[in-house]
Motif scaffolding. Structure first.
Motif, mmCIF file in Angstrom:
data_model
loop_
_atom_site.group_PDB
_atom_site.id
_atom_site.type_symbol
_atom_site.label_atom_id
_atom_site.label_comp_id
_atom_site.label_asym_id
_atom_site.label_seq_id
_atom_site.Cartn_x
_atom_site.Cartn_y
_atom_site.Cartn_z
ATOM 1 N N ILE A 19 45.007 16.907 12.371
ATOM 2 C CA ILE A 19 45.179 15.743 13.112
ATOM 3 C C ILE A 19 44.023 14.902 12.510
ATOM 4 O O ILE A 19 43.090 14.972 11.940
ATOM 5 N N ALA A 20 44.620 13.495 12.227
ATOM 6 C CA ALA A 20 43.921 12.464 11.472
ATOM 7 C C ALA A 20 43.997 11.061 12.063
ATOM 8 O O ALA A 20 45.083 10.811 12.553
ATOM 9 N N GLY A 21 43.204 10.312 12.045
ATOM 10 C CA GLY A 21 43.207 9.074 12.340
ATOM 11 C C GLY A 21 42.091 8.106 12.042
ATOM 12 O O GLY A 21 40.919 8.690 11.683
ATOM 13 N N PRO A 22 41.957 6.806 12.179
ATOM 14 C CA PRO A 22 40.872 6.005 12.018
ATOM 15 C C PRO A 22 39.719 6.524 12.737
ATOM 16 O O PRO A 22 39.926 6.985 13.848
ATOM 17 N N ALA A 23 38.643 6.382 12.261
ATOM 18 C CA ALA A 23 37.303 7.036 12.649
ATOM 19 C C ALA A 23 37.058 6.475 14.120
ATOM 20 O O ALA A 23 36.622 6.941 15.171
ATOM 21 N N HIS A 24 37.257 5.356 14.292
ATOM 22 C CA HIS A 24 37.045 4.340 15.697
ATOM 23 C C HIS A 24 37.888 4.861 16.577
ATOM 24 O O HIS A 24 37.487 4.901 17.910
ATOM 25 N N LEU A 25 39.024 5.538 16.273
ATOM 26 C CA LEU A 25 39.873 6.057 17.493
ATOM 27 C C LEU A 25 39.354 7.297 17.961
ATOM 28 O O LEU A 25 39.324 7.581 19.123
ATOM 29 N N TRP A 26 38.787 7.865 16.686
ATOM 30 C CA TRP A 26 37.924 9.238 17.525
ATOM 31 C C TRP A 26 36.958 8.806 18.362
ATOM 32 O O TRP A 26 36.603 9.366 19.566
ATOM 33 N N ALA A 27 36.209 7.925 18.051
ATOM 34 C CA ALA A 27 34.963 7.316 18.767
ATOM 35 C C ALA A 27 35.476 6.769 20.158
ATOM 36 O O ALA A 27 34.763 7.294 21.297
ATOM 37 N N HIS A 28 36.675 6.318 20.094
ATOM 38 C CA HIS A 28 36.990 6.012 21.649
ATOM 39 C C HIS A 28 37.309 6.900 22.424
ATOM 40 O O HIS A 28 37.179 6.931 23.708
ATOM 41 N N ARG A 29 37.792 8.046 21.855
ATOM 42 C CA ARG A 29 38.326 9.211 22.579
ATOM 43 C C ARG A 29 37.230 10.046 23.142
ATOM 44 O O ARG A 29 37.205 10.628 24.001
ATOM 45 N N LEU A 30 35.914 9.828 22.153
ATOM 46 C CA LEU A 30 34.748 10.485 22.625
ATOM 47 C C LEU A 30 33.790 9.723 23.646
ATOM 48 O O LEU A 30 32.769 10.181 23.934
ATOM 49 N N ARG A 31 34.415 8.533 23.939
ATOM 50 C CA ARG A 31 33.310 7.530 24.670
ATOM 51 C C ARG A 31 32.673 8.326 25.925
ATOM 52 O O ARG A 31 31.573 8.026 26.262
ATOM 53 N N ASP A 32 33.671 9.379 26.451
ATOM 54 C CA ASP A 32 33.063 9.395 27.929
ATOM 55 C C ASP A 32 32.678 11.059 27.677
ATOM 56 O O ASP A 32 32.538 11.566 28.588
ATOM 57 N N GLN A 33 32.612 11.605 26.321
ATOM 58 C CA GLN A 33 32.044 12.993 26.387
ATOM 59 C C GLN A 33 30.637 12.877 26.155
ATOM 60 O O GLN A 33 30.067 11.971 25.622
ATOM 61 N N PRO A 34 30.096 14.134 26.518
ATOM 62 C CA PRO A 34 28.590 14.400 26.284
ATOM 63 C C PRO A 34 28.431 14.568 24.924
ATOM 64 O O PRO A 34 28.868 14.676 24.029
ATOM 65 N N GLY A 35 26.952 14.196 24.439
ATOM 66 C CA GLY A 35 26.714 14.303 23.141
ATOM 67 C C GLY A 35 26.082 13.162 22.525
ATOM 68 O O GLY A 35 25.558 13.010 21.503
ATOM 69 N N GLY A 36 25.475 12.194 23.333
ATOM 70 C CA GLY A 36 24.721 11.042 22.922
ATOM 71 C C GLY A 36 25.629 10.146 22.094
ATOM 72 O O GLY A 36 26.997 9.875 22.165
ATOM 73 N N SER A 37 25.132 9.566 21.326
ATOM 74 C CA SER A 37 25.712 8.471 20.176
ATOM 75 C C SER A 37 26.470 8.945 18.954
ATOM 76 O O SER A 37 27.125 8.312 18.240
ATOM 77 N N ASP A 38 26.181 10.506 18.549
ATOM 78 C CA ASP A 38 26.758 10.782 17.461
ATOM 79 C C ASP A 38 28.373 11.019 17.724
ATOM 80 O O ASP A 38 28.853 11.840 18.386
#
Length: 266
Positions: free
Chosen positions: A73-92
């Motif tokens: 699975i691959a895509g622009p990094a900002h799409l991964w960040a968008h999907r992780l926006r509501d996930q735990p783990g701080g800002s990493d």
């Protein structure tokens, strides 16, 4: 692969398959059969059967010299960040260059997304979101090192860890068995002295101590668990001669290669 604003699901199942990813993309690749050859500016090596490679560190080329079965699975990094926006783990939001043996849930999600893509449903939001979160969670053991990294901000510490993980990934999974401190420092974009200090602060050993520890462990496994000729082992491990390998082996383990093999046979 075009840098369009969406995720791509890739199912590689043919000899000679090749995928090229641009800088600025993040990806995860799970190998079910065979192996993938990895080429990047900071790494050359392989992803073996059963392993998952996470990558967000510049351009990447994956190729299959032999029969392979892999899901990516691959895509622009900002799409991964968008999907992780509501996930735990701080800002990493970075994926560190690293390989793991994925857990059952991550394997299940990889297979599910691959099946959905085969039926024209590659953009299923629930499945993609769960998979991205699972890949990110698989790197939790890597992110425990963030607190030991220098830097006033979380983002700065993430960048330090990313540089160090380039080196750690190269030492652990790279093809070269003869790594020198200068080349490792270039991979991290640090001076050799600075790399030694940071690496020891974060991982508790220097890069060359880490490389030697892995080499020693591998030499024991090859001598004890295989019938490979000692001369071939010395070459694979990276020694200049069989005699140098045998001296090192006895110094580390207190027994000769012959004694270890006789004990294993008994």
């Amino acid at each position: 692969m075009p840098a369009t604003e969406r995720f791509h699901v890739v199912v590689a199942a043919a000899r000679g398959a090749q995928v090229d990813l641009p800088a600025g993309w993040a990806s995860a690749w799970w190998v079910l059969q065979g192996s993938l050859v990895v080429q990047a500016p900071t790494f050359q090596g392989d992803v073996g059967k059963g392993r998952l490679l996470a990558w967000q560190d510049g351009p990447l080329r994956l190729s299959a010299p032999g029969k392979v079965g892999a899901i990516g699975i691959a895509g622009p990094a900002h799409l991964w960040a968008h999907r992780l926006r509501d996930q735990p783990g701080g800002s990493d939001r970075l994926l560190m260059p690293w390989q793991v043996r994925p857990g059952r849930e991550l394997r299940r999600l990889m297979l599910r997304v691959a099946r959905l893509s085969r039926h024209g449903q590659a953009r299923n939001d629930a499945a993609l979101g769960a998979l991205v979160a699972a890949v990110h969670e698989s790197q939790a053991p890597v992110r425990i090192y963030l607190d030991a990294c220098s830097g006033r901000t979380r983002q700065r510490r993430e960048q330090v860890l990313l540089r160090l993980m380039r080196v750690r990934h190269l030492i652990t999974f790279g093809r070269s068995t003869r790594l020198d401190l200068t080349s490792l420092a270039e991979v991290a974009n640090y001076s050799p002295t600075h790399l030694i200090r940071l690496y020891r602060e974060v991982f508790g050993e220097t890069p060359l101590e880490h490389a030697n520890r892995l080499r020693v462990g591998r030499s024991w496994a090859l001598v004890r668990d295989t019938r490979m000729p000692i001369g071939d082992i010395s070459e694979v491990i990276g020694f200049e001669s069989k005699s140098a390998f045998c001296r090192s082996f006895k110094a580390n383990f207190g027994a000769t290669t012959s004694q270890v093999r006789r004990a294993g046979a008994a």
